[in-house]
Design an enzyme around this catalytic site. Sequence first.
Site, PDB file in Angstrom:
ATOM      1  N   LYS A 144       0.830  -1.205   0.000  1.00 52.91           N
ATOM      2  CA  LYS A 144       0.000   0.000   0.000  1.00 52.91           C
ATOM      3  C   LYS A 144       0.867   1.260   0.000  1.00 52.91           C
ATOM      4  O   LYS A 144       0.579   2.218  -0.716  1.00 52.91           O
ATOM      5  CB  LYS A 144      -0.947   0.007   1.207  1.00 52.91           C
ATOM      6  CG  LYS A 144      -2.088  -0.987   1.097  1.00 52.91           C
ATOM      7  CD  LYS A 144      -3.168  -0.472   0.179  1.00 52.91           C
ATOM      8  CE  LYS A 144      -4.074  -1.515  -0.453  1.00 52.91           C
ATOM      9  NZ  LYS A 144      -4.550  -2.605   0.359  1.00 52.91           N
TER      10      LYS A 144
ATOM     11  N   LYS B 141      -6.418 -17.492 -14.688  1.00 53.63           N
ATOM     12  CA  LYS B 141      -7.507 -17.572 -13.726  1.00 53.63           C
ATOM     13  C   LYS B 141      -8.530 -16.463 -13.909  1.00 53.63           C
ATOM     14  O   LYS B 141      -8.208 -15.373 -14.375  1.00 53.63           O
ATOM     15  CB  LYS B 141      -6.934 -17.604 -12.309  1.00 53.63           C
ATOM     16  CG  LYS B 141      -6.748 -16.289 -11.578  1.00 53.63           C
ATOM     17  CD  LYS B 141      -6.120 -16.594 -10.219  1.00 53.63           C
ATOM     18  CE  LYS B 141      -6.664 -15.696  -9.119  1.00 53.63           C
ATOM     19  NZ  LYS B 141      -6.149 -14.333  -9.111  1.00 53.63           N
TER      20      LYS B 141
ATOM     21  N   LYS C   9     -11.405 -10.356 -11.438  1.00 54.19           N
ATOM     22  CA  LYS C   9     -11.905  -9.040 -11.794  1.00 54.19           C
ATOM     23  C   LYS C   9     -10.806  -8.152 -12.374  1.00 54.19           C
ATOM     24  O   LYS C   9     -11.048  -7.326 -13.235  1.00 54.19           O
ATOM     25  CB  LYS C   9     -12.486  -8.378 -10.534  1.00 54.19           C
ATOM     26  CG  LYS C   9     -13.691  -7.512 -10.822  1.00 54.19           C
ATOM     27  CD  LYS C   9     -14.154  -6.824  -9.567  1.00 54.19           C
ATOM     28  CE  LYS C   9     -15.014  -7.750  -8.738  1.00 54.19           C
ATOM     29  NZ  LYS C   9     -15.539  -7.057  -7.553  1.00 54.19           N
TER      30      LYS C   9
END
Length: 329
Positions: free
Chosen positions: A111, A194, A197
Amino acid sequence: METVLSGIRPTGNLHLGNYFGALQNFIKMQDTYNCFFFIADYHSLTTHPTPENLQGNVKQVLAEYLAAGLDPEKCTLYVQSDVPEVAELYLFLNMNAYIGELERCTSFKDKIRNQTQNVNAGLLTYPTLMAADILIHKANKVPVGKDQEQHLEMTRTFCNRFNRMYKVDYFPEPVAFNFGETLIKIPGLNGSGKMGKSEGEGNAIYLADSAEAIRKKVMKAVTDSGPTQENQQKPEVVENLFQLMRVVSTADTVAYFDEQYNKCAIRYGDMKKQLAEDMVVFVKPFSEKIADLIHNDNYLNKVAEQGKEKAKASAAKTIREVREIIGFR
Ligand code: TRP
């Protein structure tokens, strides 16, 4: 009976990969364990959603998980922020969570690197909030993916530290958990290994997709230029299509196209058309249920209220006991 708990990110749009992964596990667990599943809306505040987005996402996720088969009569399905006892436990746990160990957490380091304009304290203490989620119900088992293993490890650290500090054997140590056998692999449609999204446009089939959307995506699925030798091994993109077909089509259908492939007579257009139709049939009950639930505020509110009552009873007991242990008497 052992307690299983998992948090659900409030980002809607479940796809078939989610369904055949974590979700089917959740559905099976409901019959065997004392299950708590909650929508992690406190956690989502680290990214500063607008009130409208926050509320819409929670609702969408609730509708989708119900449509997929979570049963509020069997499990405790609740919204995290309906149980503010979690926030109190988070405060307590933060007093014994050290800056150094929080800063070393992989997800936090990611992050700092990728979200430089919003490195807030909530991100730093994300693992403490997650520990509070788990410990508030004294959960034994936590079904998590690889990306959450470090967070769970930190929960164990905070759990053991609490027990040691107050010389109690209060919180059970939670372990990662996978129910049942090997998971079915769900590949994406655009050649990526795979379904996901973030794997690019057109890669995923969502439970809420319309028939049109499914047909469009399946017809665009990546293939190769076709086999040139009989019985040759299928390249990954083609194997992926067959794998999807195994999931939604009958064994006869799969066998037919397999034979066509092996005879070098396969027409991918035909195969995709068949796959699309079988996919439409598979997804339809889900998409209809989601569409139905999303307009049924009364029912969604009732489910959330019922989950809140059950979760609050368990959480309030823990907080009462923890306050006592800490010395608020
Ligand atoms: N961090 C988890 C995720 O990103 C969601 C989550 C929040 C969770 N609290 C939890 C998972 C407690 C398991 C247990 O997917």
